[in-house]
Design an enzyme around this catalytic site. Structure first.
Site, PDB file in Angstrom:
ATOM      1  N   ALA A 112       7.415 -45.754  -9.261  1.00 23.08           N
ATOM      2  CA  ALA A 112       6.643 -46.795  -9.947  1.00 23.08           C
ATOM      3  C   ALA A 112       7.500 -47.519 -10.968  1.00 23.08           C
ATOM      4  CB  ALA A 112       5.406 -46.182 -10.600  1.00 23.08           C
ATOM      5  N   GLU A 113       8.188 -46.769 -11.821  1.00 21.49           N
ATOM      6  CA  GLU A 113       9.106 -47.363 -12.792  1.00 21.49           C
ATOM      7  C   GLU A 113      10.335 -46.487 -12.982  1.00 21.49           C
ATOM      8  OE1 GLU A 113       5.589 -49.723 -13.591  1.00 21.49           O
ATOM      9  OE2 GLU A 113       5.776 -47.542 -13.618  1.00 21.49           O
ATOM     10  N   THR A 114      11.448 -47.152 -13.221  1.00 20.49           N
ATOM     11  CA  THR A 114      12.665 -46.494 -13.684  1.00 20.49           C
ATOM     12  C   THR A 114      12.949 -47.024 -15.081  1.00 20.49           C
ATOM     13  OG1 THR A 114      13.568 -46.258 -11.445  1.00 20.49           O
ATOM     14  CG2 THR A 114      15.130 -46.144 -13.279  1.00 20.49           C
TER      15      THR A 114
END
Length: 202
Positions: A45-47
Site C-alpha cells: 500500500a505504501e513505502t
C-alpha cells in the site's frame, strides 16, 4: 545504486504478516524515479522513505503508482523502526508535505498526532460523475486530498450498493467512501454510521 536496508512492519495488525508498510532509512533522498520504482516493486500500500534532517526526520510516502500526501500507518511504521532499530527516544517529529507530524510511545504502542484536513466541496463536474454511479442522489458529498465521501439517505442503500469498479477507477487518484446513518437497535439505541470504502485503483 547504494545498498539499502528495508523494514517491513505489520502496522494496524495484531499478528505477523498482516500489515503492509515498508520503511527505508536514507542518508540522502534518492531520485523520485528510484523511490517510485522501489515502491512499485514492493507492491505494498505504501513505502515510507525517511531521512534525518538535524531536528527530526523528513518523511515521504509512495504507493506503487504515485507519491501521496499522507499515510498514517506508514508513519507509525517509520516511528517503530526508529524506536526499535535506531534507539529513537521520546517524541519523534516528521516533516512531510502536509506539515509536521509527531509520534510518541504510548502504553506499549505509538500515538500519532493526526493533522486536521477539513473537507472540501466536490467540484460540479466530479459531482455529476459521482451521481451517475450512485443509486440515488447523495444527501451530501465532499472530498479531501485522497478520497471522495458521499452520504446516502439510508443504511440499506449503502449495504446494497454494487460498485462499478471501472468507473470508480476513473476518479484516480481519489478513492470513494459511501456512508449513511445506521439504524438504532435495542442493544444500540444511538444512531451510528455505516460506511463502505472503495480504494484507489492501481
Amino acid at each position: 545504486m547504494p545498498t539499502l536496508t528495508m523494514y517491513q512492519v505489520d502496522a494496524f495488525a495484531e499478528r505477523a504478516f498482516q500489515g503492509n508498510p515498508a520503511v527505508l532509512l536514507l542518508e540522502e533522498w534518492l531520485s523520485e524515479q528510484v523511490m517510485q520504482a522501489i515502491a512499485n516493486e514492493n507492491n505494498l500500500a505504501e513505502t515510507a522513505f525517511v531521512r534525518a534532517n538535524g531536528k527530526g526526520w523528513d518523511l515521504r510516502w509512495f504507493t506503487p503508482v504515485h507519491e501521496v500526501d499522507f499515510c498514517g500507518h506508514a508513519t507509525l511504521a517509520a516511528a517503530h523502526v526508529l524506536a526499535t532499530e535506531y534507539n529513537g527516544q521520546g517524541e519523534m517529529a516528521f516533516a512531510t508535505r502536509v506539515g509536521e507530524l509527531r509520534v510518541s510511545r504510548w502504553e506499549g504502542g505509538y500515538q500519532l498526532d493526526l493533522p486536521c484536513f477539513p473537507p472540501q466541496p466536490v467540484e460540479e463536474e466530479l459531482n455529476s460523475a459521482l451521481q451517475a454511479i450512485l443509486p440515488q442522489r447523495p444527501v451530501a458529498s465532499f472530498r479531501n486530498f485522497e478520497n471522495l465521501f458521499v452520504e446516502l439517505a439510508d443504511e440499506t442503500t449503502v449495504r446494497s450498493f454494487v460498485p462499478d469498479l471501472l468507473r470508480i477507477g476513473r476518479f484516480h487518484p481519489l478513492g470513494l467512501v459511501i456512508t449513511a446513518p445506521g439504524q438504532p437497535t435495542i442493544s444500540s439505541p444511538v444512531t451510528s454510521c455505516l460506511g463502505r470504502a472503495f480504494p484507489r485503483i492501481r
